[in-house]
Design a protein around this motif. Structure first.
Motif, mmCIF file in Angstrom:
data_model
loop_
_atom_site.group_PDB
_atom_site.id
_atom_site.type_symbol
_atom_site.label_atom_id
_atom_site.label_comp_id
_atom_site.label_asym_id
_atom_site.label_seq_id
_atom_site.Cartn_x
_atom_site.Cartn_y
_atom_site.Cartn_z
ATOM 1 N N PRO A 15 0.816 -1.224 0.000
ATOM 2 C CA PRO A 15 0.000 0.000 0.000
ATOM 3 C C PRO A 15 0.845 1.267 0.000
ATOM 4 C CG PRO A 15 -0.826 -1.532 1.636
ATOM 5 C CD PRO A 15 0.448 -2.104 1.120
ATOM 6 N N SER A 18 2.621 1.748 -3.345
ATOM 7 C CA SER A 18 1.735 2.231 -4.402
ATOM 8 C C SER A 18 1.378 3.701 -4.187
ATOM 9 C CB SER A 18 0.481 1.370 -4.471
ATOM 10 O OG SER A 18 -0.188 1.393 -3.251
ATOM 11 N N LEU A 48 -7.600 4.118 -5.177
ATOM 12 C CA LEU A 48 -8.308 2.842 -5.020
ATOM 13 C C LEU A 48 -7.322 1.674 -4.974
ATOM 14 C CD1 LEU A 48 -11.373 3.458 -7.343
ATOM 15 C CD2 LEU A 48 -11.219 3.661 -4.868
ATOM 16 N N VAL A 49 -6.151 1.828 -5.616
ATOM 17 C CA VAL A 49 -5.151 0.740 -5.602
ATOM 18 C C VAL A 49 -4.617 0.495 -4.187
ATOM 19 C CG1 VAL A 49 -2.947 -0.032 -6.526
ATOM 20 C CG2 VAL A 49 -4.576 1.146 -7.996
ATOM 21 N N ILE A 51 -5.982 1.349 -1.447
ATOM 22 C CA ILE A 51 -7.100 0.922 -0.598
ATOM 23 C C ILE A 51 -7.342 -0.571 -0.781
ATOM 24 C CG2 ILE A 51 -9.593 1.137 -0.246
ATOM 25 C CD1 ILE A 51 -9.334 4.105 -0.766
ATOM 26 N N ALA A 52 -7.349 -1.022 -2.050
ATOM 27 C CA ALA A 52 -7.560 -2.448 -2.315
ATOM 28 C C ALA A 52 -6.437 -3.282 -1.712
ATOM 29 C CB ALA A 52 -7.644 -2.686 -3.815
ATOM 30 N N LEU A 53 -5.192 -2.801 -1.869
ATOM 31 C CA LEU A 53 -4.051 -3.550 -1.338
ATOM 32 C C LEU A 53 -4.114 -3.629 0.189
ATOM 33 C CD1 LEU A 53 -1.211 -2.154 -3.599
ATOM 34 C CD2 LEU A 53 -2.009 -4.505 -3.530
ATOM 35 N N SER A 54 -4.609 -2.564 0.837
ATOM 36 C CA SER A 54 -4.718 -2.597 2.298
ATOM 37 C C SER A 54 -5.778 -3.593 2.741
ATOM 38 C CB SER A 54 -5.079 -1.222 2.846
ATOM 39 O OG SER A 54 -4.106 -0.302 2.510
ATOM 40 N N PHE A 55 -6.935 -3.573 2.065
ATOM 41 C CA PHE A 55 -7.975 -4.536 2.431
ATOM 42 C C PHE A 55 -7.476 -5.962 2.248
ATOM 43 C CE2 PHE A 55 -11.091 -1.062 2.327
ATOM 44 C CZ PHE A 55 -11.823 -1.405 3.449
ATOM 45 N N ASN A 56 -6.598 -6.129 1.258
ATOM 46 C CA ASN A 56 -6.021 -7.434 0.998
ATOM 47 C C ASN A 56 -5.172 -7.926 2.176
ATOM 48 O OD1 ASN A 56 -5.331 -9.685 -0.547
ATOM 49 N ND2 ASN A 56 -3.414 -8.702 -1.166
ATOM 50 N N ASP A 59 -6.059 -9.884 6.784
ATOM 51 C CA ASP A 59 -6.394 -11.303 6.896
ATOM 52 C C ASP A 59 -6.204 -11.816 8.316
ATOM 53 O OD1 ASP A 59 -3.742 -11.063 6.917
ATOM 54 O OD2 ASP A 59 -3.315 -12.418 5.260
ATOM 55 N N ILE A 81 -6.257 2.140 6.610
ATOM 56 C CA ILE A 81 -7.504 2.369 5.881
ATOM 57 C C ILE A 81 -8.118 3.712 6.296
ATOM 58 C CG2 ILE A 81 -9.849 1.488 5.567
ATOM 59 C CD1 ILE A 81 -8.560 -1.325 5.692
#
Lengths: 494, 182
Positions: A15, A18, A48-49, A51-56, A59, A81
């Motif tokens: 994150p 990026s 959004l990149v 953000i997506a990588l952080s949600f990824n 886990d 986030i």
């Protein structure tokens, strides 16, 4: 330890990487493209990149990277986030405002992104040198951003921010040096073991006065960042002179990052039960001073940005109630205090950005930040009045808003841990704060203004404002999911 | 412990006191002298004194950096800034908080000195180290530059890269702040 960078480690900081790549991309586009309004689009969609990588990364596992300097866990990713959302909304509400900067819009967006990447790294750093450099990475671009409008007051607040952040860094470093000198380690997870060992050997608190001084200095250094009393003096001047979207960014993202580090240090290195009580009393006192001072001075303000500066000092006081309700105290075993902080910060993000969407638009339209320029806003834009009113309701802490739920949660944790006086103090302060928050609502709804020209909203602005308001109401009614996430985040560092 | 052989000699002892007293005196002069230009000259003397203390501590690399960046670059910058600013005579004025500030500073200094001297610093017992590790530490202290450069690219590589991004931010910020008014 002979570790070189591995691909796994790069994935863990993907994150942040990026974010920096996005910042560079924005500057390069700025060079080749004539139509600068594309930059806002690229910066906001590009976010959004990360953000997506952080949600990824959400886990549930905790992984160390870079020889233990970073700990990527649920807690850190939660703060990442928060920072990313704050950055996204800052960029969205900058759309019209950044037109003032002509050819330098690229630098403006890039500096916001770089500062945010520093805050994201701060949220997962567990080593003093990394923490310090991440802190500087977040603060230095902010100093430039605060000075971005070329007027006297902006330059003045930029210099004030620069000098005071240098001062707070010096205090922080002095504290870190003392702690390092005593324990011989800069990794905050090792600190707790060494301190515990020294407690057995010594009668003194903390095993030595120098360590105590070091810990207090570190706390003071971060108190500057979260603008809590008595280290709040910089906030009003800086907030007033800074570009309005940057004021919003400062009041939310910078504060969240400060709380992230404080929580980590309190819970992973100095959570010893013997020390627990001292911490709690110290923080509870600062919290009570902070909220009272912020609220009392906010009443007299006539400039909306100064009012929000004092409001943010008071809010820092409320959040610190959760910090005082340590999990090691009796009745604090369910982590309601620290989890409450995370929930409160999330709610504060939505609430403050809803208000600042309105403040930015009004300041562009009327070229003034005085509260009187809000008179008759109802006739000029119904949507803006609605957004501002809901945000004020949430800042006071009335149902059905996220501010209400967050305050119940945080003050409840104080009641459970035997800090009843602090909870009562907090509720009384909320009543005082209702006076100046409702005054703004009254001015918007009732007062007359000869200027009844309609205020035009852009898509980005209304998107930012409405999604914040939507979040405030939804989380005010169904807070369960975020509270659960906050609990998981806190459990990952204890 | 490790530097005992060096530290006990009389020359080192004398130079420590000379350097530290002159550093403190020139630091006081920096804030007390009214003429900003003279004050900045004393600031250079303070930087030099700190470089001297680094050498006494066996941190030659830090001393070199201190000389290059502080004594070299930063002092030149400060002097340039003073030369380009008008009305330097009225700067460094005394103000009504002067006494209060000096009291607070003095109090903090006394508190720090008393706490630092009362603390038992020997938390990690040096005798408990295995011999090979002690040798390693001595080698590191005597020749710190290779160890330092290796650490910058291994353990502290993240911090190192972050400083790179920080420099980018500094350049961007400086560019944006010196732009021409339209």
């Amino acid at each position: 330890m002979n570790s070189f960078i591995t691909t796994d480690e790069l994935l863990l900081i993907a994150p942040e990487i990026s974010m920096v790549i996005l910042a560079t991309l924005v500057i390069i586009l700025d060079l080749v493209i004539k139509n600068k309004s594309i930059l806002n689009f690229v910066a906001s969609f590009g976010l959004l990149v990360p953000i997506a990588l952080s949600f990824n990364l959400l886990d549930g596992t905790s992984q160390f990277a870079f020889a233990g300097a970073l700990r990527v866990d649920y807690f850190g990713v939660f703060f990442k986030i928060i920072t990313l959302f704050a950055t996204l909304i800052t960029i969205l509400i900058s759309e019209k405002y950044s037109k003032k900067f002509d050819d330098y819009q690229g630098e403006y967006y890039a500096l916001i992104l770089i500062s945010a990447s520093g805050m994201m790294l701060l949220a997962s750093s567990v080593e003093f040198i990394t923490i310090y450099i991440a802190l500087e990475l977040s603060a230095l671009p902010l100093a430039a951003l605060i000075t971005f409008i070329r007027i006297r007051s902006s330059a003045e607040s930029g210099i004030k921010f620069m000098v005071l952040s240098a001062l707070s860094s010096a205090i922080l470093l002095y504290g870190m040096v003392l702690v390092y000198g005593f324990t011989g380690t800069t990794y905050i997870e090792d600190l707790s073991q060494i301190i515990n060992r020294s407690l057995i050997n010594s009668e003194l608190t903390f095993g030595g006065g120098a360590l105590l001084l070091g810990v207090i200095l570190i706390t003071c250094g971060f108190a500057f960042k979260i603008s809590s009393a008595p280290f709040h003096m910089w906030a009003p001047d800086v907030y007033e002179g800074a570009p309005t979207p940057i004021t919003a960014f400062l009041s939310v993202a910078s504060k969240a990052a400060g709380f992230a580090v404080i929580l980590r240090i309190v819970y992973s290195s100095f959570s010893n039960e013997q020390i627990g009580m001292d911490w709690s009393v110290l923080i509870a006192t600062l919290s009570a001073i902070s909220m009272t001072l912020g609220n009392l001075i906010a009443i007299q303000q006539t400039n909306i940005k100064r009012l929000f500066a004092y409001s943010t000092i008071a809010q820092a006081g409320y959040i610190m109630v959760g910090l005082a309700a340590l999990s090691s105290l009796d009745g604090g075993q369910d982590n309601a205090g620290p989890a409450g902080i995370l929930f409160y910060l999330f709610g504060y993000l939505l609430t403050n950005f809803a208000a600042f969407t309105v403040i930015t638009l009004v300041s562009i339209n009327t070229n003034s930040d005085s509260i009187s320029s809000y008179s008759g806003l109802l006739k000029r834009s119904r949507l803006l009045t609605l957004i501002m009113t809901i945000s004020m309701i949430s800042l006071i802490g009335l149902p059905p808003s996220v501010g209400f739920m967050a305050k119940i949660y945080i003050f409840g944790s104080a009641m459970d841990t035997g800090l009843q006086w602090l909870a009562i103090f907090g509720v009384l302060n909320s009543v005082v704060s209702a006076f100046y928050y409702l005054k703004i609502v009254k001015i918007m709804l009732i007062d007359e203004n000869e200027n009844s020209e309609k205020i035009q909203l852009t898509t980005n602005m209304s998107l930012a404002g409405l999604s914040c308001v939507f979040g405030i109401v939804i989380l005010g009614i169904f807070p369960g999911s975020i509270i659960e996430v906050a609990h998981r985040a806190v459990e990952s560092i204890i | 412990m490790i530097s005992q052989g060096i530290a006990s000699s009389l020359t080192v002892e004398i130079s420590f006191w000379v350097i530290s007293i002159s550093t403190i005196l020139s630091a006081i002069a920096v804030v007390q002298i009214k003429d900003l230009f003279r004050a900045s000259l004393f600031l250079i003397l303070t930087f030099l004194g700190v470089a001297g203390l680094f050498i006494l501590l066996g941190a030659e690399f830090l001393a070199g950096i201190q000389l290059m960046i502080y004594v070299g670059a930063i002092s030149v910058l400060i002097i340039f800034a003073i030369l380009m600013t008008r009305e330097i005579e009225i700067s460094n004025q005394s103000h009504y908080m002067r006494i209060l500030v000096s009291m607070v500073a003095l109090g903090f200094m006394l508190l720090a000195i008393s706490l630092i001297t009362s603390t038992d610093w020997n938390l990690i017992d040096s005798r408990s180290f295995p011999q090979n590790q002690t040798d390693e530490i001595i080698a590191t202290v005597q020749n710190s530059i290779p160890t330092l450069s290796k650490m910058l690219l291994t353990e502290y590589v993240l911090a190192f890269e972050m400083v790179g991004v920080l420099l980018l931010a500094a350049v961007l910020g400086a560019l944006a702040l010196v732009r021409e008014k339209k």
